[in-house]
Design a protein around this motif. Structure first.
Motif, PDB file in Angstrom:
ATOM      1  N   PRO A  92       0.719  -1.128   0.125  1.00 30.14           N
ATOM      2  CA  PRO A  92      -0.098   0.052  -0.071  1.00 30.14           C
ATOM      3  C   PRO A  92       0.885   1.293   0.062  1.00 30.14           C
ATOM      4  CG  PRO A  92      -0.731  -1.507   1.527  1.00 30.14           C
ATOM      5  CD  PRO A  92       0.651  -1.859   1.202  1.00 30.14           C
ATOM      6  N   ASN A  93       0.293   2.363  -0.154  1.00 28.68           N
ATOM      7  CA  ASN A  93       1.194   3.671  -0.471  1.00 28.68           C
ATOM      8  C   ASN A  93       1.730   4.008   0.562  1.00 28.68           C
ATOM      9  OD1 ASN A  93       0.484   3.805  -3.098  1.00 28.68           O
ATOM     10  ND2 ASN A  93      -1.196   5.268  -2.634  1.00 28.68           N
ATOM     11  N   LEU A  94       1.383   3.812   1.828  1.00 31.48           N
ATOM     12  CA  LEU A  94       1.946   3.997   3.213  1.00 31.48           C
ATOM     13  C   LEU A  94       3.105   3.317   3.367  1.00 31.48           C
ATOM     14  CD1 LEU A  94       2.182   5.609   6.145  1.00 31.48           C
ATOM     15  CD2 LEU A  94       0.732   3.948   6.839  1.00 31.48           C
ATOM     16  N   GLU A  95       2.993   2.084   3.137  1.00 32.37           N
ATOM     17  CA  GLU A  95       4.284   1.108   3.399  1.00 32.37           C
ATOM     18  C   GLU A  95       5.261   1.449   2.163  1.00 32.37           C
ATOM     19  OE1 GLU A  95       1.255   0.192   3.915  1.00 32.37           O
ATOM     20  OE2 GLU A  95       0.923  -0.525   5.972  1.00 32.37           O
ATOM     21  N   ALA A  96       4.662   1.700   1.165  1.00 32.26           N
ATOM     22  CA  ALA A  96       5.679   2.122  -0.031  1.00 32.26           C
ATOM     23  C   ALA A  96       6.687   3.196   0.279  1.00 32.26           C
ATOM     24  CB  ALA A  96       5.254   2.351  -1.471  1.00 32.26           C
ATOM     25  N   ALA A  97       5.755   4.137   0.846  1.00 26.55           N
ATOM     26  CA  ALA A  97       6.608   5.579   1.321  1.00 26.55           C
ATOM     27  C   ALA A  97       7.692   5.157   2.241  1.00 26.55           C
ATOM     28  CB  ALA A  97       5.730   6.659   1.635  1.00 26.55           C
TER      29      ALA A  97
END
Length: 187
Positions: A92-97
């Protein structure tokens, strides 16, 4: 498919290539389709999902960092894994960041170890299904270990002392915990 008298690639002549002597290229095997499953495709058989936090050197609510099971040949080798059973493209975007931030934090922490010149960050996607990144600390002055063969050199070099290995883990875990998360190692 078979290969006959395939010429060796130029990298076998690089000063960082860990082998000398006569080499031959193995013939390519035929494609294995469909591909077999990777280790831990199912959560019930995934070693990372089944591991407890005490198997790691540092943890937070979404990520964990573990060391090799035994002292490596390099000053330190660490693995970053998400808690969730995901592969890289599934983050997900949060974990990717967070992955980007953690990659830099771990690299900085490992590069802060005495005697470490560089940290190589690798991700191979064919072994275990659970996403993991490998961080390898290259010793200062060991110019022959530079580049893409560093992981091979780690397998070739004699292991560092258990004392130094544990000290290096503790240093990095504490360094990471100073910016968040928890060191799982006794101070």
């Amino acid at each position: 498919m078979t290969q006959v008298d395939t010429p060796l690639p130029e990298f076998v002549n690089w000063p960082t290539f860990p082998f000398s002597g006569s080499l031959t290229v193995r013939p390519l095997e035929p494609p294995a389709l469909p591909e077999p499953p990777r280790d831990g495709e199912e959560i019930a058989t995934c070693r990372a999902c089944q591991a407890h936090d005490d198997a790691y050197v540092w943890v937070d609510e979404r990520w964990r960092v573990k060391a090799t099971d035994q002292p490596p040949g390099l000053p330190l080798v660490l693995y970053l894994e998400p808690r969730m059973h995901l592969d890289l493209g599934d983050l997900p975007n949060l974990e990717a960041a967070e992955l980007g931030l953690l990659t830099v934090r771990i690299e900085r922490a490992m590069r802060s170890l005495p005697g470490v010149a560089r940290v190589h960050v690798n991700r191979w996607g064919d072994g275990a299904a659970h996403l993991h990144f490998c961080f390898l600390a290259r010793p200062a002055g060991a110019l022959q270990l530079r580049g893409s063969f560093l992981s091979m050199w780690d397998d070739i070099l004699p292991p560092i002392s258990t004392h130094d290995w544990r000290e290096n883990q503790s240093f990095v875990a504490a360094w990471l915990a100073d910016q968040g998360g928890t060191s799982m190692l006794a101070s």
